[in-house]
Design a protein around this motif. Structure first.
Motif, mmCIF file in Angstrom:
data_model
loop_
_atom_site.group_PDB
_atom_site.id
_atom_site.type_symbol
_atom_site.label_atom_id
_atom_site.label_comp_id
_atom_site.label_asym_id
_atom_site.label_seq_id
_atom_site.Cartn_x
_atom_site.Cartn_y
_atom_site.Cartn_z
ATOM 1 N N SER A 78 33.469 35.944 50.794
ATOM 2 C CA SER A 78 34.230 35.656 49.572
ATOM 3 C C SER A 78 35.184 36.814 49.279
ATOM 4 C CB SER A 78 33.276 35.481 48.394
ATOM 5 O OG SER A 78 32.720 36.747 48.073
ATOM 6 N N GLU A 79 36.046 36.597 48.300
ATOM 7 C CA GLU A 79 36.977 37.660 47.900
ATOM 8 C C GLU A 79 36.197 38.891 47.417
ATOM 9 O OE1 GLU A 79 39.441 36.654 44.544
ATOM 10 O OE2 GLU A 79 40.057 38.759 44.401
ATOM 11 N N ALA A 80 35.121 38.656 46.646
ATOM 12 C CA ALA A 80 34.311 39.775 46.139
ATOM 13 C C ALA A 80 33.695 40.547 47.303
ATOM 14 C CB ALA A 80 33.224 39.251 45.203
ATOM 15 N N VAL A 81 33.183 39.837 48.271
ATOM 16 C CA VAL A 81 32.543 40.487 49.424
ATOM 17 C C VAL A 81 33.567 41.348 50.168
ATOM 18 C CG1 VAL A 81 31.590 40.033 51.733
ATOM 19 C CG2 VAL A 81 30.682 38.828 49.720
ATOM 20 N N ARG A 82 34.764 40.838 50.334
ATOM 21 C CA ARG A 82 35.789 41.600 51.054
ATOM 22 C C ARG A 82 36.175 42.847 50.256
ATOM 23 N NH1 ARG A 82 39.993 37.959 51.291
ATOM 24 N NH2 ARG A 82 38.738 36.134 50.921
ATOM 25 N N ALA A 83 36.276 42.702 48.943
ATOM 26 C CA ALA A 83 36.665 43.851 48.120
ATOM 27 C C ALA A 83 35.546 44.893 48.062
ATOM 28 C CB ALA A 83 37.016 43.385 46.712
ATOM 29 N N ILE A 84 34.312 44.435 47.971
ATOM 30 C CA ILE A 84 33.179 45.357 47.844
ATOM 31 C C ILE A 84 32.770 45.896 49.219
ATOM 32 C CG2 ILE A 84 30.737 45.506 47.120
ATOM 33 C CD1 ILE A 84 31.475 43.296 45.008
ATOM 34 N N ALA A 98 28.564 31.830 55.446
ATOM 35 C CA ALA A 98 29.354 32.217 54.270
ATOM 36 C C ALA A 98 28.635 33.370 53.579
ATOM 37 C CB ALA A 98 29.496 31.027 53.323
ATOM 38 N N ALA A 99 29.398 34.332 53.078
ATOM 39 C CA ALA A 99 28.791 35.498 52.426
ATOM 40 C C ALA A 99 29.329 35.664 51.014
ATOM 41 C CB ALA A 99 29.079 36.753 53.237
ATOM 42 N N GLU A 100 28.413 35.927 50.075
ATOM 43 C CA GLU A 100 28.781 36.153 48.684
ATOM 44 C C GLU A 100 28.090 37.437 48.214
ATOM 45 O OE1 GLU A 100 30.633 36.401 46.079
ATOM 46 O OE2 GLU A 100 31.166 34.293 46.398
ATOM 47 N N ASN A 101 28.618 38.026 47.163
ATOM 48 C CA ASN A 101 27.971 39.205 46.577
ATOM 49 C C ASN A 101 27.589 38.860 45.145
ATOM 50 O OD1 ASN A 101 27.471 41.682 45.205
ATOM 51 N ND2 ASN A 101 28.293 42.726 47.004
ATOM 52 N N LEU A 136 32.944 45.306 37.189
ATOM 53 C CA LEU A 136 33.424 45.648 35.842
ATOM 54 C C LEU A 136 34.946 45.567 35.774
ATOM 55 C CD1 LEU A 136 30.950 48.592 35.285
ATOM 56 C CD2 LEU A 136 31.132 46.594 33.775
ATOM 57 N N ALA A 137 35.621 46.070 36.812
ATOM 58 C CA ALA A 137 37.086 46.011 36.826
ATOM 59 C C ALA A 137 37.554 44.561 36.918
ATOM 60 C CB ALA A 137 37.624 46.832 37.999
ATOM 61 N N ASP A 138 36.831 43.762 37.690
ATOM 62 C CA ASP A 138 37.215 42.362 37.888
ATOM 63 C C ASP A 138 37.209 41.565 36.582
ATOM 64 O OD1 ASP A 138 37.797 40.108 39.690
ATOM 65 O OD2 ASP A 138 35.807 39.391 39.091
ATOM 66 N N VAL A 139 36.301 41.918 35.669
ATOM 67 C CA VAL A 139 36.270 41.178 34.402
ATOM 68 C C VAL A 139 37.083 41.866 33.303
ATOM 69 C CG1 VAL A 139 34.102 39.984 34.874
ATOM 70 C CG2 VAL A 139 34.055 42.184 33.679
ATOM 71 N N GLY A 140 37.839 42.887 33.676
ATOM 72 C CA GLY A 140 38.786 43.448 32.724
ATOM 73 C C GLY A 140 38.327 44.666 31.954
ATOM 74 N N ALA A 141 37.269 45.361 32.460
ATOM 75 C CA ALA A 141 36.905 46.639 31.840
ATOM 76 C C ALA A 141 37.785 47.729 32.434
ATOM 77 C CB ALA A 141 35.430 46.952 32.112
#
Ligand code: ATR
Length: 284
Positions: A78-84, A98-101, A136-141
């Motif tokens: 997923s996009e989150a997995v690639r970013a993390i 498929a991979a998710e975080n 945290l950054a993803d949800v706008g903190a």
């Protein structure tokens, strides 16, 4: 009958099997789905994963030390997995992985309110800190990172486009008045407190700097409260410990696999029942 598992090394301490088994029972799926623990050393990870679909597995949680490898072997991260750069949830289907975080949404779901527009301080720069800072950054903190080894702070902050806490400032204690959310994503506190404020000192925190304005998340949890949790509670902060994050990441995984809403309170109770039995932990 789809099988599920948590894969780690070691994995004996994992609370995921009892938590997921209790949830599946409550959801009326116990006769259909099962959840077990698989101890898989790093050099066998790829081979074991490749054989799971044939063994009837629909998915797996992945924990230490395989979260990076889980990202690397995935066909569809997923996009989150690639970013993390790490995954904790694999799903098998159609010959693909498929991979998710779910550590990331699990952390956000465990907070008493949305951190959007709030200032957050993440302590640490390892895998757990990476997932927390991204979430945290993803949800706008607005996210700051502090780590003992500043070189890693700078590296992670620039990769995730969040802010480093500069080392000049860390000669003194961290100024918590600047933040509303504080997340300990270091391993400090694992294995129990070393006593006399040593853990708080290692994190450059003053015991009396917590207030009721703070939400404090300690990803570390164990048989007794961590020094950080104790100090945060004493200051009136809202406290979230690693168990709640464990429940929420597990619920997010189970929701993906079963497409049903997992019973959060049942999962919490399953974790609570093991209190005193398990050793300190940090993740699934
Ligand atoms: P994980 O993948 O679970 O996040 P990790 O990659 O081993 O684990 O990261 C451990 C984190 O805890 C690091 O940020 C580490 O800081 P360094 O980068 O300086 O090593 C932090 N940590 C471990 N022991 C610590 C201590 N005694 N004081 C402060 N930070 C500590």
């Amino acid at each position: 009958m789809p099988r599920l598992a948590v894969i780690g090394h070691p994995v004996g301490h994992s609370l995921s099997p009892q938590m997921h088994t209790a949830a599946l029972r409550e959801m009326g799926l116990a006769g259909e789905w099962s959840y077990e623990a698989l101890d898989v050393p790093p050099d066998e990870f790829r081979r074991v994963i490749a054989g799971l679909p044939e063994g009837g597995f629909a998915g797996a949680n992945v924990t230490i030390p395989h979260k990076r490898a889980a990202f690397e072997i995935a066909d569809d991260p997923s996009e989150a997995v690639r970013a993390i750069g790490a995954a904790n949830t694999l799903s098998f289907g159609g010959g693909r992985v498929a991979a998710e975080n779910t550590d990331a949404p699990g952390l956000i779901a465990s907070l008493p309110e949305s951190p959007k527009g709030h200032r957050a301080l993440v302590l640490g720069a390892g895998g757990a800190a990476r997932a927390a800072a991204w979430a945290l950054a993803d949800v706008g903190a607005a996210v700051w990172i502090w780590n003992r080894t500043h070189r890693k702070t700078e590296q992670l902050a620039s990769e995730l486009r969040v802010r480093p806490v500069e080392p000049e400032a860390t000669h003194r204690s961290l100024q918590l008045g600047r933040y509303e959310v504080i997340v300990n994503a270091t391993s400090v506190g694992l294995g129990g407190s070393r006593g006399e404020g040593a853990d708080l000192k290692a994190l450059h925190l003053d015991a009396d700097s917590f207030t009721e304005r703070h939400v404090v998340v300690d990803l570390v949890y164990g048989a007794s409260e961590t020094e950080l949790v104790r100090a945060a509670r004493a200051g009136g902060a809202k406290v979230v410990d690693g168990r709640e994050v464990l429940v929420r990441q597990g619920a997010a995984s189970l929701r993906m696999w079963t497409k049903r809403e997992p019973p959060i309170e049942t999962m919490r109770q399953a974790i609570r029942q093991s209190d005193g039995r398990e050793e300190a932990s940090h993740g699934a």
